[in-house]
Design an enzyme around this catalytic site. Structure first.
Site, PDB file in Angstrom:
ATOM      1  N   MET A  28      -2.646 -31.338  19.859  1.00  0.00           N
ATOM      2  CA  MET A  28      -2.202 -31.599  18.492  1.00  0.00           C
ATOM      3  C   MET A  28      -1.067 -32.609  18.509  1.00  0.00           C
ATOM      4  O   MET A  28      -0.024 -32.361  19.138  1.00  0.00           O
ATOM      5  CB  MET A  28      -1.761 -30.296  17.810  1.00  0.00           C
ATOM      6  CG  MET A  28      -2.914 -29.342  17.536  1.00  0.00           C
ATOM      7  SD  MET A  28      -2.388 -27.742  16.854  1.00  0.00           S
ATOM      8  CE  MET A  28      -1.895 -26.886  18.355  1.00  0.00           C
ATOM      9  N   CYS A 110     -10.488 -37.383  16.429  1.00  0.00           N
ATOM     10  CA  CYS A 110      -9.352 -37.677  15.565  1.00  0.00           C
ATOM     11  C   CYS A 110      -9.749 -38.663  14.472  1.00  0.00           C
ATOM     12  O   CYS A 110     -10.321 -39.718  14.757  1.00  0.00           O
ATOM     13  CB  CYS A 110      -8.204 -38.249  16.387  1.00  0.00           C
ATOM     14  SG  CYS A 110      -6.731 -38.595  15.406  1.00  0.00           S
ATOM     15  N   LYS A 149     -13.975 -33.793  23.354  1.00  0.00           N
ATOM     16  CA  LYS A 149     -13.761 -33.034  22.123  1.00  0.00           C
ATOM     17  C   LYS A 149     -14.229 -33.897  20.964  1.00  0.00           C
ATOM     18  O   LYS A 149     -13.776 -35.032  20.808  1.00  0.00           O
ATOM     19  CB  LYS A 149     -12.298 -32.667  21.937  1.00  0.00           C
ATOM     20  CG  LYS A 149     -12.031 -31.780  20.719  1.00  0.00           C
ATOM     21  CD  LYS A 149     -10.585 -31.278  20.709  1.00  0.00           C
ATOM     22  CE  LYS A 149     -10.367 -30.276  19.569  1.00  0.00           C
ATOM     23  NZ  LYS A 149     -10.291 -30.937  18.243  1.00  0.00           N
ATOM     24  N   GLY A 222     -11.707 -24.990  15.290  1.00  0.00           N
ATOM     25  CA  GLY A 222     -11.704 -25.150  13.840  1.00  0.00           C
ATOM     26  C   GLY A 222     -11.619 -23.842  13.080  1.00  0.00           C
ATOM     27  O   GLY A 222     -12.570 -23.059  13.114  1.00  0.00           O
ATOM     28  N   GLY A 223     -10.497 -23.591  12.430  1.00  0.00           N
ATOM     29  CA  GLY A 223     -10.375 -22.454  11.538  1.00  0.00           C
ATOM     30  C   GLY A 223     -10.255 -21.098  12.194  1.00  0.00           C
ATOM     31  O   GLY A 223     -10.279 -20.079  11.506  1.00  0.00           O
TER      32      GLY A 223
END
Length: 346
Positions: A28, A110, A149, A222-223
């Site tokens: 991140m 990204c 990724k 994700g999430g």
């Protein structure tokens, strides 16, 4: 308990070789720096950690100690690269491996404007053949695993076709694992922040990908907000990558080793984690690093306990002042109740 040492890091490194992707913390930007990763490693011995994305240009021409330096206690730790030139990525991967990273990851997810201008990140979902060339060059350059990724697709791409094409390209080129952020990226019309929330999650698409590649490592991102949710995904997939939840509420990582790996947690709670983090903080403070540059990663540590808001406020005010030191952090921690966490944080 003593600060995390080399013997513990070595044990984690050896014990995670079978499937190091079972649980990881996502790369991140502006968040998963070396201070953050060192603290996360105190919370979990086994979870794989990732750097922020570093571009090939920065690796090849920038200040490498600042960009690539990490503490040996961080293992297992992976370097994420951004780029689209096979030769540049191969050279950067080699440098990363020489620095001691356990894995080299290629960013194909990204969605920022800067990344698009540089022809890397999520826009590479449109160029799976090029991604395959990049992965092949990196695999040929290093002995450590090379991974990718990516997203489900971008803009108006069909996610069945786009993700299948990407998986075929990267696995065919020798990628050891594919981590899929289970959302599309909308390069036109949504900001990078909106791309983290607005496109709907589609876990089923990632599950279908794994079913199509039963002998390859497929992980999901994700999430996913809790270790329990990660365990639900592990019923279908080889690995789970947790992002903002692990950063915003790092104490959830204390549950990772017992619940995901069947091993004892390295610390009992956030208070013990802070005690073990102090020697690292002291060493960096002596080097001139500001306390706030390190404690900004701790703000969510006590979410759910009475006094959590006061802890955050003290670090955000007193922690940013010149001369802030370990006593400032101890003052902040003293504002937090040691009683059992409440359902609602104070």
């Amino acid at each position: 308990m003593l600060p995390i040492g080399h013997h513990e890091a070595d044990k984690a490194k050896a014990g995670s070789k079978a499937n190091p992707w079972r649980l990881s913390v996502a790369p991140m930007m502006d968040w998963t720096d070396r201070h953050c990763r060192t603290f996360h490693r105190i919370l979990t011995r086994r979870t794989l950690l990732y750097t922020e994305m570093v571009t090939t240009g920065a690796v090849l021409h920038g200040p490498r100690e600042r960009l690539l330096g990490f503490d040996s206690a961080e293992h297992l730790v992976a370097l994420q690269l951004g780029g689209s030139d096979p030769a540049g990525l191969a050279a950067s991967a080699r440098i990363g491996a020489d620095w001691g990273y356990d894995e080299i990851n290629l960013n194909v997810g990204c969605p920022s404007d800067r990344v698009q201008d540089g022809r890397f990140g999520a826009c590479l979902m449109r160029e799976p053949a090029l991604v395959g060339e990049c992965v092949a060059a990196m695999v040929a350059a290093v002995a450590v695993p090379v991974t990718v990724k990516c997203r489900l697709g971008v803009d108006d791409q069909n996610i069945e076709e786009a993700l299948d094409a990407m998986a075929t390209a990267v696995f065919g080129a020798g990628a050891a694992a594919l981590v899929v952020h289970a959302r599309k990226a909308w390069l036109q019309g949504l900001s990078p922040k909106e791309n983290r929330d607005v496109p709907p999650l589609d876990y089923g698409r990632v599950h279908r990908l794994k079913a199509a590649w039963p002998d390859r490592v497929v992980a999901i991102n994700g999430g996913i907000r809790t270790i329990e949710e990660a365990q639900e995904q592990l019923a279908y997939l080889d690995g789970v990558m947790i992002g903002r939840a692990a950063y915003g509420e790092p104490a959830l990582l204390i549950e990772a080793d017992p619940q995901v790996f069947g091993e004892a947690a390295p610390v009992a709670d956030g208070f013990e984690a802070l005690e073990r983090f102090e020697p690292y903080l002291a060493a960096r403070l002596a080097e001139g690093v500001r306390l706030a540059s390190m404690t900004r990663h701790l703000l969510g540590l006590f979410n759910g306990r009475r006094g959590a808001r006061a802890f955050r406020r003290h670090l955000a005010t007193a922690g940013t002042r010149p001369g802030a030191d370990l006593s400032t952090l101890r003052e902040a921690a003293a504002l937090v109740s040691r009683a059992e966490p409440l359902e609602q944080a104070a």
